[in-house]
Enzyme design. Structure first.
Site, PDB file in Angstrom:
ATOM      1  N   SER A 159       0.850  -1.190   0.000  1.00 34.80           N
ATOM      2  CA  SER A 159       0.000   0.000   0.000  1.00 34.80           C
ATOM      3  C   SER A 159       0.882   1.235   0.000  1.00 34.80           C
ATOM      4  O   SER A 159       2.025   1.206   0.496  1.00 34.80           O
ATOM      5  CB  SER A 159      -0.902   0.016   1.236  1.00 34.80           C
ATOM      6  OG  SER A 159      -1.580   1.269   1.370  1.00 34.80           O
ATOM      7  N   TYR A 172      -1.948  -0.394  10.004  1.00 33.44           N
ATOM      8  CA  TYR A 172      -2.040  -0.880   8.624  1.00 33.44           C
ATOM      9  C   TYR A 172      -0.799  -0.468   7.842  1.00 33.44           C
ATOM     10  O   TYR A 172      -0.192  -1.279   7.135  1.00 33.44           O
ATOM     11  CB  TYR A 172      -3.301  -0.316   7.976  1.00 33.44           C
ATOM     12  CG  TYR A 172      -3.519  -0.734   6.549  1.00 33.44           C
ATOM     13  CD1 TYR A 172      -3.974  -2.012   6.246  1.00 33.44           C
ATOM     14  CD2 TYR A 172      -3.309   0.160   5.493  1.00 33.44           C
ATOM     15  CE1 TYR A 172      -4.188  -2.398   4.929  1.00 33.44           C
ATOM     16  CE2 TYR A 172      -3.521  -0.209   4.179  1.00 33.44           C
ATOM     17  CZ  TYR A 172      -3.956  -1.492   3.901  1.00 33.44           C
ATOM     18  OH  TYR A 172      -4.175  -1.872   2.601  1.00 33.44           O
ATOM     19  N   LYS A 176       2.082  -2.832   6.031  1.00 35.88           N
ATOM     20  CA  LYS A 176       2.370  -2.761   4.599  1.00 35.88           C
ATOM     21  C   LYS A 176       3.834  -2.409   4.340  1.00 35.88           C
ATOM     22  O   LYS A 176       4.413  -2.830   3.331  1.00 35.88           O
ATOM     23  CB  LYS A 176       1.429  -1.765   3.918  1.00 35.88           C
ATOM     24  CG  LYS A 176      -0.027  -2.230   3.904  1.00 35.88           C
ATOM     25  CD  LYS A 176      -0.173  -3.599   3.248  1.00 35.88           C
ATOM     26  CE  LYS A 176      -1.618  -4.052   3.144  1.00 35.88           C
ATOM     27  NZ  LYS A 176      -1.770  -5.338   2.438  1.00 35.88           N
TER      28      LYS A 176
END
Length: 268
Positions: A159, A172, A176
């Site tokens: 991401s 998150y 990533k």
């Protein structure tokens, strides 16, 4: 050309010339009953690959298999971080198709929104288990069962959050970033038999990312130099490239697919 027309053309392209010939290649795509994973599976099926898709929800998975074509696609339901599920998914792929050339690690979770100072550490552990450790588990298995002796490619869906600061989705983003490094480690260890690359999307219009643009899509898209948010087909096309012969001299790279939004970094 409107976005709807563009998406329809992408989806309908294989039908224009009939069902594509079987490529002889097989892919395993995790988290693929909808969203980015489905877009990746769709792109691979469109070029003639046979595909195993995984997801937690059995009903949604069955529907995805039917849409993609049950003559070339199978589904295995389960949680990505469950090692038993990982083994079953790879074993069923081998049983059904006899090989597993490509692995696309897309399964992921982002259950928390807030500052890092208040992050529940148990939630952080869950995010890493699902987003990173599961990807390593699947890679170990596809390597063992097929790729070590026969070659192939792995694509990790990272991401933009993993290569830049990501306010309020820090767990998150950390996971990533770990995916990007996992890509480097595996690319080094698995060469020359297996190429390993990552894709780092910006906001893609999926249920997973809906909170980032719902009710304000035009406003969100306005900050992108290319004037729109991503769609799953954008990532599917990138994954198809990174698992094709055209990318045969590319490994250890993270391909940013972001509509140009990273060009705005550092601009006040």
């Amino acid at each position: 050309m409107t976005q709807q027309t563009r998406d329809e053309q992408i989806r309908d392209a294989p039908a224009a010339g009939g069902r594509p010939q079987d490529s002889g290649k097989v892919a395993l795509v995790t988290g693929a009953s909808r969203g980015i994973g489905y877009g990746v599976a769709e792109a691979l099926v469109a070029r003639g690959d046979r595909v195993c898709i995984t997801a937690r929800g059995e009903d949604a998975l069955k529907e995805a298999v039917e849409r993609l074509g049950s003559d070339r696609v199978i589904g295995v339901a389960g949680k990505a971080h469950d090692e038993a599920h990982q083994a079953i998914a790879v074993e069923r792929t081998m049983e059904a198709f006899g090989r597993v050339d490509f692995l696309v690690n897309n399964a992921g979770t982002n259950p928390v929104f807030g500052p890092m100072a208040e992050l529940d550490l148990n939630v952080a552990r869950k995010v890493f288990e699902t987003n990173v450790v599961s990807a390593l588990g699947f890679a170990q298995l596809t390597w063992k069962f097929w790729q070590k002796e026969n070659g192939g490619a792995i694509v990790n869906i990272a991401s933009l959050a993993g290569i830049s600061a990501s306010p309020f989705i820090g767990a998150y983003g950390m996971s990533k970033a770990a995916m990007v490094n996992l890509t480097l480690q595996l690319a080094h260890e698995f060469a020359p038999a297996v190429r390993v690359n990552a894709i780092a999307p910006a906001v893609v219009k999926t249920r997973f990312a809906q909170a980032l643009y719902e009710g304000r899509e035009a406003e969100a898209a306005a900050s992108y130099p290319l004037g729109r948010l991503g769609v799953p087909e954008d990532i599917g096309g990138a994954a198809a490239f990174l698992t094709s012969d055209q990318s045969d001299w590319i490994t250890g790279q993270t391909l940013v697919v972001d509509g140009g939004i990273f060009l705005n970094a550092g601009v006040g």
